[in-house]
Design a protein around this motif. Sequence first.
Motif, PDB file in Angstrom:
ATOM      1  N   THR A 173       0.707  -1.097   0.096  1.00 49.74           N
ATOM      2  CA  THR A 173       0.048   0.109   0.070  1.00 49.74           C
ATOM      3  C   THR A 173       0.888   1.613  -0.423  1.00 49.74           C
ATOM      4  O   THR A 173       0.405   2.309   0.470  1.00 49.74           O
ATOM      5  CB  THR A 173      -1.302  -0.159   1.296  1.00 49.74           C
ATOM      6  N   ALA A 211      -8.006  -3.506  -4.995  1.00 51.25           N
ATOM      7  CA  ALA A 211      -8.355  -3.380  -6.206  1.00 51.25           C
ATOM      8  C   ALA A 211      -9.285  -2.250  -5.376  1.00 51.25           C
ATOM      9  O   ALA A 211      -9.089  -1.140  -6.273  1.00 51.25           O
ATOM     10  CB  ALA A 211      -8.581  -4.003  -7.427  1.00 51.25           C
ATOM     11  N   PHE A 259      -7.634   0.674  -3.685  1.00 49.63           N
ATOM     12  CA  PHE A 259      -6.932   1.323  -4.084  1.00 49.63           C
ATOM     13  C   PHE A 259      -7.337   2.075  -4.945  1.00 49.63           C
ATOM     14  O   PHE A 259      -7.246   3.456  -5.142  1.00 49.63           O
ATOM     15  CB  PHE A 259      -5.786   0.540  -5.998  1.00 49.63           C
ATOM     16  N   ASP A 260      -9.038   2.195  -5.865  1.00 52.54           N
ATOM     17  CA  ASP A 260      -9.814   2.699  -6.650  1.00 52.54           C
ATOM     18  C   ASP A 260     -10.898   3.463  -5.301  1.00 52.54           C
ATOM     19  O   ASP A 260     -10.367   4.606  -5.897  1.00 52.54           O
ATOM     20  CB  ASP A 260     -10.821   1.610  -6.983  1.00 52.54           C
ATOM     21  N   ARG A 309      -0.578   0.761  -7.255  1.00 55.48           N
ATOM     22  CA  ARG A 309      -1.193  -0.048  -6.951  1.00 55.48           C
ATOM     23  C   ARG A 309      -0.196  -1.376  -6.788  1.00 55.48           C
ATOM     24  O   ARG A 309       0.350  -2.134  -7.860  1.00 55.48           O
ATOM     25  CB  ARG A 309      -2.093  -0.886  -8.188  1.00 55.48           C
TER      26      ARG A 309
END
Length: 177
Positions: free
Chosen positions: A54, A79, A82-83, A97
């Motif tokens: 991260t 995901a 991160f989104d 990412r």
Amino acid sequence: MTAFRPLIGASFAALLLASCALTEPVPTAAPAETPALPAATPFPGGLTDERAVTAGICFESAFDAAGRVFVLRSPDELAWLFDSSDASGFCRRPAVRGIFDFGGADGPGRALAGLWSRGTGCTADHLIEGVEVDDAARTLTVRLRFILEGACPYELVRPFWIGITGYNEYDIRLLVE
């Protein structure tokens, strides 16, 4: 015309000096390096340091998420993290990412659990105070102490992210004092 001769001479000398400098290679900036993560917290058996996964989330987004515990059990959930950072509007660029091996159907399965803690000081760190597994209740609890040191006026955000093998079906808890 004689009054301009010193000015013409000085201009010519400056031009010569500039042309000498132009023949030398233009220095290039060293490539930006990823900042080194602070020294690792000792991890008990079965837990791995996964802060690098991260590390591509910007300070502002991590600052906003501080105190919230994340337990991710699949690539889709990673995901989503991160989104969510990208959609927060806090970062100038999309998050870099990181990847994490959640294990497959063949393995025991792995979970990625973590949080960010924030405070004001010179340095910050997490200390693992204990890991408790209750097979009857199907819980795994990691007890942490967040340590701030010094009287510096810096806003600090400290990541704590671990990989956990074999407890993917357990209720995973990170408790910070």
